[in-house]
Motif scaffolding. Structure first.
Motif, PDB file in Angstrom:
ATOM      1  N   TYR A   1       0.823  -1.218   0.000  1.00 10.95           N
ATOM      2  CA  TYR A   1       0.000   0.000   0.000  1.00 10.95           C
ATOM      3  C   TYR A   1       0.856   1.267   0.000  1.00 10.95           C
ATOM      4  CZ  TYR A   1       0.631   0.773   5.027  1.00 10.95           C
ATOM      5  OH  TYR A   1       1.165   1.040   6.271  1.00 10.95           O
ATOM      6  N   ILE A   2       2.138   1.132   0.324  1.00 10.46           N
ATOM      7  CA  ILE A   2       3.082   2.241   0.136  1.00 10.46           C
ATOM      8  C   ILE A   2       4.051   1.764  -0.944  1.00 10.46           C
ATOM      9  CG2 ILE A   2       4.883   3.653   1.220  1.00 10.46           C
ATOM     10  CD1 ILE A   2       3.423   3.132   3.914  1.00 10.46           C
TER      11      ILE A   2
ATOM     12  N   GLN B   1       8.759   2.905  10.282  1.00  9.84           N
ATOM     13  CA  GLN B   1       7.300   2.727  10.176  1.00  9.84           C
ATOM     14  C   GLN B   1       6.671   2.784  11.574  1.00  9.84           C
ATOM     15  OE1 GLN B   1       5.585   2.959   7.447  1.00  9.84           O
ATOM     16  NE2 GLN B   1       7.428   3.223   6.230  1.00  9.84           N
ATOM     17  N   SER B   2       5.832   1.801  11.907  1.00  7.44           N
ATOM     18  CA  SER B   2       5.097   1.915  13.181  1.00  7.44           C
ATOM     19  C   SER B   2       5.978   1.802  14.420  1.00  7.44           C
ATOM     20  CB  SER B   2       4.006   0.850  13.250  1.00  7.44           C
ATOM     21  OG  SER B   2       2.907   1.245  12.487  1.00  7.44           O
TER      22      SER B   2
ATOM     23  N   PHE C   1      -4.128  -2.034  12.489  1.00  4.33           N
ATOM     24  CA  PHE C   1      -3.427  -0.805  12.894  1.00  4.33           C
ATOM     25  C   PHE C   1      -4.086   0.471  12.369  1.00  4.33           C
ATOM     26  CE2 PHE C   1      -1.286   0.388   8.932  1.00  4.33           C
ATOM     27  CZ  PHE C   1      -1.212  -0.802   8.219  1.00  4.33           C
TER      28      PHE C   1
ATOM     29  N   ASN D   1      -2.901   3.677  14.477  1.00  8.48           N
ATOM     30  CA  ASN D   1      -2.656   4.945  13.773  1.00  8.48           C
ATOM     31  C   ASN D   1      -3.397   6.119  14.402  1.00  8.48           C
ATOM     32  OD1 ASN D   1      -1.224   3.233  12.181  1.00  8.48           O
ATOM     33  ND2 ASN D   1      -1.971   4.064  10.249  1.00  8.48           N
TER      34      ASN D   1
ATOM     35  N   GLU E   1       4.896   7.465   1.080  1.00  4.34           N
ATOM     36  CA  GLU E   1       3.942   7.378   2.206  1.00  4.34           C
ATOM     37  C   GLU E   1       2.928   8.541   2.129  1.00  4.34           C
ATOM     38  OE1 GLU E   1       5.337   5.517   5.307  1.00  4.34           O
ATOM     39  OE2 GLU E   1       3.518   5.898   6.415  1.00  4.34           O
TER      40      GLU E   1
ATOM     41  N   ASN F   1      -4.758   7.336   6.182  1.00  4.98           N
ATOM     42  CA  ASN F   1      -4.293   8.138   7.312  1.00  4.98           C
ATOM     43  C   ASN F   1      -4.914   9.534   7.312  1.00  4.98           C
ATOM     44  OD1 ASN F   1      -2.745   6.382   8.861  1.00  4.98           O
ATOM     45  ND2 ASN F   1      -1.014   6.532   7.444  1.00  4.98           N
TER      46      ASN F   1
ATOM     47  N   TYR G   1       3.996  12.755  10.983  1.00  6.49           N
ATOM     48  CA  TYR G   1       3.766  11.309  11.128  1.00  6.49           C
ATOM     49  C   TYR G   1       4.395  10.533   9.964  1.00  6.49           C
ATOM     50  CZ  TYR G   1       1.363   6.826  11.284  1.00  6.49           C
ATOM     51  OH  TYR G   1       1.090   5.469  11.291  1.00  6.49           O
TER      52      TYR G   1
ATOM     53  N   CYS H   1       7.688   7.855  10.311  1.00  9.50           N
ATOM     54  CA  CYS H   1       7.632   6.471   9.808  1.00  9.50           C
ATOM     55  C   CYS H   1       8.758   6.195   8.822  1.00  9.50           C
ATOM     56  CB  CYS H   1       6.302   6.221   9.092  1.00  9.50           C
ATOM     57  SG  CYS H   1       4.898   6.145  10.202  1.00  9.50           S
TER      58      CYS H   1
ATOM     59  N   TYR I   1      -0.598  -5.149  17.258  1.00 12.02           N
ATOM     60  CA  TYR I   1      -1.996  -4.897  16.861  1.00 12.02           C
ATOM     61  C   TYR I   1      -2.888  -6.077  17.246  1.00 12.02           C
ATOM     62  CZ  TYR I   1       0.698  -1.464  14.463  1.00 12.02           C
ATOM     63  OH  TYR I   1       1.585  -0.483  14.207  1.00 12.02           O
TER      64      TYR I   1
ATOM     65  N   SER J   1       6.208  -3.772  16.055  1.00 12.11           N
ATOM     66  CA  SER J   1       6.483  -4.084  14.645  1.00 12.11           C
ATOM     67  C   SER J   1       6.237  -2.875  13.750  1.00 12.11           C
ATOM     68  CB  SER J   1       5.557  -5.212  14.191  1.00 12.11           C
ATOM     69  OG  SER J   1       4.223  -4.739  14.220  1.00 12.11           O
ATOM     70  N   GLY J   2       6.732  -2.974  12.523  1.00 10.88           N
ATOM     71  CA  GLY J   2       6.443  -1.963  11.504  1.00 10.88           C
ATOM     72  C   GLY J   2       6.237  -2.641  10.159  1.00 10.88           C
ATOM     73  N   VAL J   3       5.489  -1.998   9.247  1.00  4.29           N
ATOM     74  CA  VAL J   3       5.183  -2.646   7.958  1.00  4.29           C
ATOM     75  C   VAL J   3       6.375  -2.774   7.030  1.00  4.29           C
ATOM     76  CG1 VAL J   3       2.696  -2.333   7.647  1.00  4.29           C
ATOM     77  CG2 VAL J   3       4.248  -0.480   7.083  1.00  4.29           C
TER      78      VAL J   3
ATOM     79  N   GLY K   1       0.154  -7.603   9.277  1.00  5.64           N
ATOM     80  CA  GLY K   1       1.124  -6.534   9.000  1.00  5.64           C
ATOM     81  C   GLY K   1       2.420  -6.665   9.783  1.00  5.64           C
TER      82      GLY K   1
HETATM   83  O1  DON Z   1       0.536   4.492   8.964  1.00  8.37           O
HETATM   84  C1  DON Z   1       1.030   3.763   8.111  1.00  8.37           C
HETATM   85  O2  DON Z   1       0.340   3.342   7.229  1.00  8.37           O
HETATM   86  C2  DON Z   1       2.475   3.323   8.136  1.00  8.37           C
HETATM   87  N1  DON Z   1       3.342   4.300   7.749  1.00  8.37           N
HETATM   88  C3  DON Z   1       2.871   2.699   9.423  1.00  8.37           C
HETATM   89  C4  DON Z   1       2.075   1.483   9.614  1.00  8.37           C
HETATM   90  C5  DON Z   1       2.791   0.346  10.216  1.00  8.37           C
HETATM   91  O3  DON Z   1       3.999   0.230  10.234  1.00  8.37           O
HETATM   92  C6  DON Z   1       1.905  -0.714  10.754  1.00  8.37           C
HETATM   93  N2  DON Z   1       2.649  -1.764  11.374  1.00  8.37           N
HETATM   94  N3  DON Z   1       2.741  -2.897  11.191  1.00  8.37           N
END
Ligand code: DON
Length: 331
Positions: A40-41, A76-77, A109, A129, A173, A180, A204, A208, A256, A272-274, A310
């Motif tokens: 999605y990014i 990221q998150s 998230f 988020n 992003e 968002n 934000y 990230c 999450y 974690s982060g995406v 995610g």
């Molecule tokens: O808000 C977002 O969509 C992203 N930049 C961060 C989301 C994210 O990392 C979720 N984690 N797993």
């Protein structure tokens, strides 16, 4: 069970450790095919799904690294934990706990269902988020760069260098941010935001998009595991209470709607982060048997192939295996 770990601080022991971790990383690489990189990014889609790496740093400096250890990736998150810490240090813990709650949502998230379904007075936690954008709205400063300055400063203090903004990821992003922005407008309507929505969102997206490595995550995790203190020099980097609440949130909300399973099967505070990163903080623990890292450690994982919640699929399975083998669970 780790065999042969008798002389914990000797080189021999480290060889044992290295061999174990290398074998485990090789094994869990096979699990990468069960996941896929975030799409999605668009910029995140360029990551190699086959990558998997781990770094573990103990309080006494002992460290183990294995797999793809040199690949930079964006926070990221995971940045949500850092901005929450910065906001607590700047505004005070009670102010921040009045601004955002500490309850898991059990939702994805980027969901706002909980805000609509319940008559809430604030977002449910700083790691989804809605809560994270609200936390970011409390950072002081007129521009996004001014607001990010204390975030970069805290990272620099912890890491010993100033990490950089990945401009390509930031722009990607920002340009794919419909969800968002929708969340932001909802927060605005609910009167949860403390400052301008556009600047908050820009901040934000930038937070990230800060580039880090697994060593960086392991170091941050080690400081959190050590209640906010740098074991190298005894300096308090994060106030103990802030470190404690951050670890609570990591355990209850860090994965999450997979947080319950992660607590059950891994049992370590983690975020974690995406992009595929995981930051984990293993507090000191008392064990009858000699186990690695009983005085606590930080763990950084990178594996951009994600599961359906995610989170890095191979990364989580690797952590589960290590936590089981070394009895790392806090429970
Ligand atoms: O808000 C977002 O969509 C992203 N930049 C961060 C989301 C994210 O990392 C979720 N984690 N797993």
């Amino acid at each position: 069970m780790v065999q042969g770990v008798a002389n914990w601080n000797t080189g021999e022991t480290q060889e044992w450790l290295q061999q174990y971790v290398d074998d485990w990383v090789a094994f869990y690489r096979k699990h990468i095919n069960d996941g896929s990189v975030a799409t999605y990014i668009p910029e995140l889609q360029k990551a190699d799904p086959n990558d998997l790496g781990i770094a573990i740093i103990g309080k006494n400096g002992l460290s183990v690294r294995s797999g793809d250890t040199e690949i930079p990736f964006t926070l990221q998150s995971i940045s949500k934990a850092i901005t929450f810490i910065v906001a607590c240090m700047d505004r005070g813990v009670s102010y921040m706990l009045d601004t955002v709650d500490v309850e898991p949502t059990g939702e994805a998230f980027n969901s706002i269902m909980h805000l609509e379904m319940k008559p809430v007075k604030k977002p449910l936690n700083p790691f989804n988020n809605a809560g994270a954008i609200t936390v970011t709205s409390t950072l002081p400063g007129e521009t996004s760069d001014e607001r990010l300055e204390p975030v970069f400063q805290l990272l620099e203090t912890m890491l010993g260098y100033r990490p950089e903004l990945n401009v390509d990821v930031y722009e990607s992003e920002r340009d794919s941010s419909t969800r968002n922005r929708a969340i932001g407008y909802y927060l605005l309507e609910m009167d949860f935001l403390e400052s301008d929505l556009d600047i908050t969102l820009e901040t934000y997206f930038k937070q990230c998009s800060i580039d880090v490595s697994i060593d960086d995550l392991a170091r941050i995790g080690m400081i959190l595991a050590n209640d906010g203190m740098d074991p190298k020099n005894g300096e308090e980097i994060i106030p103990r209470q802030v470190a404690r609440i951050t670890k609570v949130l990591m355990l209850t909300c860090g994965m999450y709607d997979a947080s319950g399973k992660f607590a059950t099967y891994v049992g370590i505070p983690a975020k974690s982060g995406v992009s595929g990163g995981i930051l984990a903080a293993v507090p000191p623990r008392v064990r009858e048997e000699i186990m690695p890292f009983t005085d606590g450690c930080g763990i950084g994982v990178y594996g951009p192939a994600l599961g359906d919640k995610g989170n890095s699929i191979a990364g989580i399975r690797l952590l589960r295996h290590i936590a089981t083998q070394w009895d790392l669970s806090i429970f």
